[in-house]
Design an enzyme around this catalytic site. Structure first.
Site, PDB file in Angstrom:
ATOM      1  N   GLU A  71       0.829  -1.212   0.000  1.00  0.00           N
ATOM      2  CA  GLU A  71       0.000   0.000   0.000  1.00  0.00           C
ATOM      3  C   GLU A  71       0.862   1.260   0.000  1.00  0.00           C
ATOM      4  O   GLU A  71       0.526   2.262  -0.605  1.00  0.00           O
ATOM      5  CB  GLU A  71      -0.918   0.040   1.232  1.00  0.00           C
ATOM      6  CG  GLU A  71      -2.098  -0.880   1.176  1.00  0.00           C
ATOM      7  CD  GLU A  71      -3.081  -0.511   0.080  1.00  0.00           C
ATOM      8  OE1 GLU A  71      -2.741  -0.712  -1.110  1.00  0.00           O
ATOM      9  OE2 GLU A  71      -4.168  -0.042   0.395  1.00  0.00           O
ATOM     10  N   THR A 125      -5.494   7.459  -5.346  1.00  0.00           N
ATOM     11  CA  THR A 125      -5.673   7.586  -3.887  1.00  0.00           C
ATOM     12  C   THR A 125      -4.742   8.648  -3.292  1.00  0.00           C
ATOM     13  O   THR A 125      -5.163   9.456  -2.467  1.00  0.00           O
ATOM     14  CB  THR A 125      -5.418   6.230  -3.198  1.00  0.00           C
ATOM     15  OG1 THR A 125      -6.390   5.306  -3.665  1.00  0.00           O
ATOM     16  CG2 THR A 125      -5.542   6.331  -1.690  1.00  0.00           C
TER      17      THR A 125
END
Ligand code: HSE
Length: 318
Positions: A137, A190
């Site tokens: 991530e 994101t």
């Protein structure tokens, strides 16, 4: 899980997830039954160390070097921890869009660490794999937040009390919960949507938000649909990010009209989710939400599933 010795090849399905769940920015997420990614890890004598030998589904969109690929980074971190330099070939079969708000990078990272760990005889427990999946991530969006990787790895609805110490636990809801997720075919990065968030918020907004987070957690644990519904609001993040999703207000309105418990942005968007107490409401919401996107000419796809309590699935191993 029954573990077979001397595995040559392991194929794993890792599910998509809905992060934040309205009020729980970075601290809550749940796993979906579909979509998800499929990752294959195999032993090889052709080379030493880890290599990504195949990517399908988003060809050309994903880096194939281990250091730049979220799944590659996660698997390599695990191998470094285990001090393992055996030849391992990784295949990544993307079954969901990138930048969709469905935890696409998290699913790949989770699939990779689960497949590699199992190939090596499962030296670590599933929950111990979380720290490695989280590093994927970090590559994907700059922070190692756990609200996609934890539900994808552990299944169910997960609460993250503290990211640094990986203090996470499941919120077992005694009542059924159905998710509707509609993905409009635009891509949202994101990291960009994290950068536009306000760094300072008013005390009043913070109080409202933590009231809702507490209410949502209590509502889930008690199986109190009314409390869940009253708590599924986001005063802080949604007002900022929703402007990036064309038709968001109408899509959410359509979900609420179908009688869902609540609706909001899935992760950092553009997907929009709704939670329902019945499958009928989840299906009705999906139709309304899709129609709202259709009306503004935005192609979209709808996924309806129960909250996925299982997490990753071993599809094949030999
Ligand atoms: N909590 C994260 C965010 C999830 O909203 O930025 C997206 O990966």
């Amino acid at each position: 899980m029954n573990l077979k010795d001397n595995l040559e090849r392991v194929k794993v399905f890792a599910p998509a997830s809905v992060a934040n769940v309205s009020c729980g920015f970075d601290v809550m997420g749940f796993a979906l039954q579909e979509p998800g990614d499929v990752i294959v890890a195999s032993h090889t004598d052709d080379f030493d160390g880890l290599k990504i030998v195949q990517v399908t589904g988003e060809e050309g969109m994903l880096p194939t070097s281990v250091e730049e690929n979220t799944a590659g980074v996660a698997a390599q971190m695990l191998l470094d921890y285990l001090e393992c330099d055996a030849g391992i070939a990784l295949e990544i079969h993307k079954k969901m869009p990138l930048g969709s708000g469905l935890g696409s990078s998290a699913a790949s990272s989770v699939g990779a660490v689960v497949a590699v760990n199992r190939l090596l005889g499962a030296p670590l427990a599933d929950k111990e794999l979380l720290q490695f999946a989280a590093e994927g991530e970090r590559v994907a969006c700059g922070t190692a937040h756990l609200d996609n990787v934890a539900p994808s790895l552990m299944g169910g609805i997960i609460f993250i009390r503290d990211q640094e110490s990986v203090d996470v636990f499941g919120l077992a809801c005694p009542k059924p919960l159905f998710a509707t997720v509609v993905h409009p075919q635009i891509e949202i990065n994101t990291e960009d949507t994290r950068n536009i968030l306000r760094r300072d918020i008013s005390l009043k907004k913070a109080v409202t938000q933590w009231g809702n987070v507490g209410g949502l957690v209590a509502g889930l644990l008690k199986g109190d649909y009314d409390l869940i519904s009253r708590s599924l609001h986001d005063e802080i993040i949604e007002p900022v990010r929703s402007v990036l999703i064309p038709g968001f207000d109408k899509v959410k309105e359509a979900a609420i009209k179908a009688g869902v418990l609540g609706s909001g942005i899935s992760g950092s968007g553009p997907s929009v989710f709704a939670l329902s107490s019945t499958i009928e409401q989840a299906v009705d919401a999906g139709k309304g939400m899709q129609q709202a996107f259709d009306e503004i000419g935005l192609d979209n796809e709808c996924y309806i599933s129960k909250v996925n309590e299982q997490g990753p699935q071993i599809l094949e191993e030999h």
